[in-house]
Design an enzyme around this catalytic site. Structure first.
Site, mmCIF file in Angstrom:
data_model
loop_
_atom_site.group_PDB
_atom_site.id
_atom_site.type_symbol
_atom_site.label_atom_id
_atom_site.label_comp_id
_atom_site.label_asym_id
_atom_site.label_seq_id
_atom_site.Cartn_x
_atom_site.Cartn_y
_atom_site.Cartn_z
ATOM 1 N N VAL A 43 0.881 -1.173 0.000
ATOM 2 C CA VAL A 43 0.000 0.000 0.000
ATOM 3 C C VAL A 43 0.915 1.219 0.000
ATOM 4 C CG1 VAL A 43 -1.798 1.256 1.219
ATOM 5 C CG2 VAL A 43 -1.793 -1.248 1.246
ATOM 6 N N ARG A 44 0.835 1.997 -1.027
ATOM 7 C CA ARG A 44 1.747 3.129 -1.172
ATOM 8 C C ARG A 44 1.247 4.343 -0.396
ATOM 9 N NH1 ARG A 44 5.126 0.930 -4.474
ATOM 10 N NH2 ARG A 44 4.398 -0.454 -6.114
#
Length: 140
Positions: A8-9
């Site tokens: 998850v950026r």
């Protein structure tokens, strides 16, 4: 880094940022920090063992012209960082990619790799020496 579906950026790259997923993963609960008081190992060393097996830290303060033995760690090698003072280390230690027998002067800023079977002694100088030693706390 390879593409992955389990990342998850958070916006540190120009790639897609899934803000909703990121916010749903965070926990906004504050609490008092865990402050470790340490456990005395001997007259000059205190061990700090956080609630994880992968890491532990020792703080050793040898008084002026004092001596202390550096013992091997059953869990494996360790890293020694000299924070203040200076000393002579005598015995068996790792230096320039090979294990040596002899003595070596260590001082503030010195960083040493310590093999698991280390057998050495620290002879502190006129100001004593303060060093920290990090190692695997028993995970291996």
């Amino acid at each position: 880094m390879a593409n992955s579906d389990n990342v998850v950026r958070a916006g540190l790259t120009p790639k897609f940022k899934d803000v909703d997923t990121l916010l749903s993963m965070l926990t906004y609960v504050d609490r008092e920090p865990l402050v470790l008081t340490g456990t005395p190992v001997d007259r000059v060393t205190v061990r700090y063992s956080p609630p994880v097996q992968e890491f532990a830290l020792e703080r050793t303060q040898v008084p002026p012209y004092g001596r202390c033995r550096i013992r091997g760690m059953e869990s494996g090698p360790s890293i020694l960082l000299v924070y203040d003072g200076e000393a002579v280390m005598c015995g068996r230690f790792w230096q320039t990619n090979l294990i040596c027998d002899g003595e070596m002067r260590i001082r503030r800023g010195s960083v040493l790799f310590m093999p698991a079977d280390i057998n050495a002694e620290i002879w502190a100088g006129k100001e004593g020496i303060l060093y920290f030693r990090g190692y695997c706390g028993g995970f291996l």
